[in-house]
Design an enzyme around this catalytic site. Structure first.
Site, mmCIF file in Angstrom:
data_model
loop_
_atom_site.group_PDB
_atom_site.id
_atom_site.type_symbol
_atom_site.label_atom_id
_atom_site.label_comp_id
_atom_site.label_asym_id
_atom_site.label_seq_id
_atom_site.Cartn_x
_atom_site.Cartn_y
_atom_site.Cartn_z
ATOM 1 N N LEU A 119 0.824 -1.199 0.000
ATOM 2 C CA LEU A 119 0.000 0.000 0.000
ATOM 3 C C LEU A 119 0.864 1.259 0.000
ATOM 4 O O LEU A 119 1.803 1.380 0.805
ATOM 5 C CB LEU A 119 -0.900 -0.013 1.243
ATOM 6 N N SER B 170 3.552 -6.754 2.243
ATOM 7 C CA SER B 170 2.373 -6.116 2.811
ATOM 8 C C SER B 170 1.119 -6.444 1.978
ATOM 9 O O SER B 170 0.850 -7.613 1.720
ATOM 10 C CB SER B 170 2.620 -4.604 2.928
ATOM 11 N N GLN B 171 0.392 -5.443 1.545
ATOM 12 C CA GLN B 171 -0.796 -5.692 0.722
ATOM 13 C C GLN B 171 -0.457 -6.532 -0.509
ATOM 14 O O GLN B 171 -1.274 -7.309 -0.995
ATOM 15 C CB GLN B 171 -1.425 -4.358 0.301
ATOM 16 N N ASP C 28 6.163 -4.915 14.260
ATOM 17 C CA ASP C 28 5.775 -4.414 12.939
ATOM 18 C C ASP C 28 5.064 -3.065 13.036
ATOM 19 O O ASP C 28 5.375 -2.131 12.310
ATOM 20 C CB ASP C 28 4.870 -5.449 12.261
ATOM 21 N N HIS D 180 7.341 -2.012 10.206
ATOM 22 C CA HIS D 180 6.724 -2.442 8.946
ATOM 23 C C HIS D 180 7.452 -1.909 7.713
ATOM 24 O O HIS D 180 7.685 -2.653 6.763
ATOM 25 C CB HIS D 180 5.262 -2.005 8.919
#
Length: 304
Positions: free
Chosen positions: A47, A113-114, A230, A285
């Protein structure tokens, strides 16, 4: 295997002994890549990301596996990453498929991630993919439920406890984060409204579930990377298919219904010896793909 393209420029009559040493070093790197035949690596961003975020990861790969063909696509960058995940799956699939077709020995996925959820959509719906290692890098594979800075930025008028009012609507499902928003206190609404994650996890009736499971199990290795510091993926165990129950107590992967019923292949992968969890503390993250210890410990060995 084509020779490395920098030889012609380096091969000059006036080359020094130092330059000659560099030339042979570069030649050795290309020769190693040609002999070992490292598989191409495809990186799918998360993202609000773009290809520029992965400079360090590319450097790590090229140092440890010289000559590897690494592809990071400028697709659905930054704000465009909010588009529905099925749309992103189709876009990335169209870009990645030619790479697969030209890789007789297969490719590796590193999906951040996404992007990890996008890669699952590709792997589930592409019947002839040849992905060897699917490396899911801090991805909310079991869903997302937490008050994070991303949430506050996107939905300043909502908190985690009331975002379901928006996400579980037809309008909300047009935004990527709502495609994997999983409120443990409103599971019926999630199951009935989620157009993406509930289908991938077969939590919602999916007539394609058997085919999707067969497609997904074409992968040779599944590597799930995440950690307690994270700060974005919530709970962080979602990166390894753990998630909250209705008391917000984390249920780990092997106690999850989707694992126990083997709905899309996690239990099968574990029985095959092809499911690997890599947990690391102290990594925020945004730093997973630029942290060399993460690469060296959790990623490098799977890129052969």
């Amino acid at each position: 295997v084509e020779p490395c393209g920098f030889f012609e420029e380096l091969w000059k009559p006036e080359i020094t002994s130092c330059g000659l040493a560099l030339l042979w070093s570069l030649f050795g790197a290309c020769l190693v890549a040609a002999v070992i035949g490292y598989k191409p690596v495809v990186i799918v961003h998360g993202l609000f990301d773009s290809s520029g975020a992965f400079v360090e990861l590319l450097r790590f790969i090229n140092q440890s596996h010289p000559g590897t063909n690494v592809s990071v696509f400028d697709l659905f960058d930054r704000s465009s990453s909010l588009q529905p995940l099925w749309k992103q799956v189709e876009g990335f699939k169209a870009a990645i498929y030619p790479i697969m077709q030209n890789a007789a020995n297969g490719v590796h996925f590193i999906c951040y991630s996404q992007g990890g959820l996008i890669c699952r959509g590709i792997l589930s719906t592409l019947p002839d993919h040849n992905v060897h290692s699917f490396i899911s890098l801090s991805s909310p594979q079991a869903g997302q439920y937490g008050d994070t800075n991303y949430l506050k930025y996107l939905f300043p008028q909502f908190m985690k406890f009331n975002l379901f009012h928006f996400c579980y609507t037809s309008v909300g499902q047009r935004i990527s984060i709502c495609n994997f928003w999983k409120d443990p206190h409103h599971m019926d609404m999630y199951v009935n409204s989620s157009d993406y994650l509930a289908l991938l996890n077969s939590e919602r009736t999916n007539p394609n579930s058997t085919v999707w499971k067969k497609n997904f199990l074409r992968i040779k290795k599944l590597v799930l990377i995440g950690g307690p510091d994270d700060g974005v993926i919530t709970p962080w165990q979602s990166s390894q298919f753990g998630f909250y129950d209705d008391n917000e107590t984390v249920v780990e992967i092997k106690d999850q219904d989707l694992y126990l019923r083997d709905v899309f292949g996690l239990k099968t992968l574990n029985a095959r010896g092809d499911l690997f969890l890599c947990s690391m503390a102290g990594v925020e993250h945004i730093n997973w793909h630029s942290n060399y210890t993460v690469f060296n410990t959790c990623i490098e060995k799977w890129l052969v």
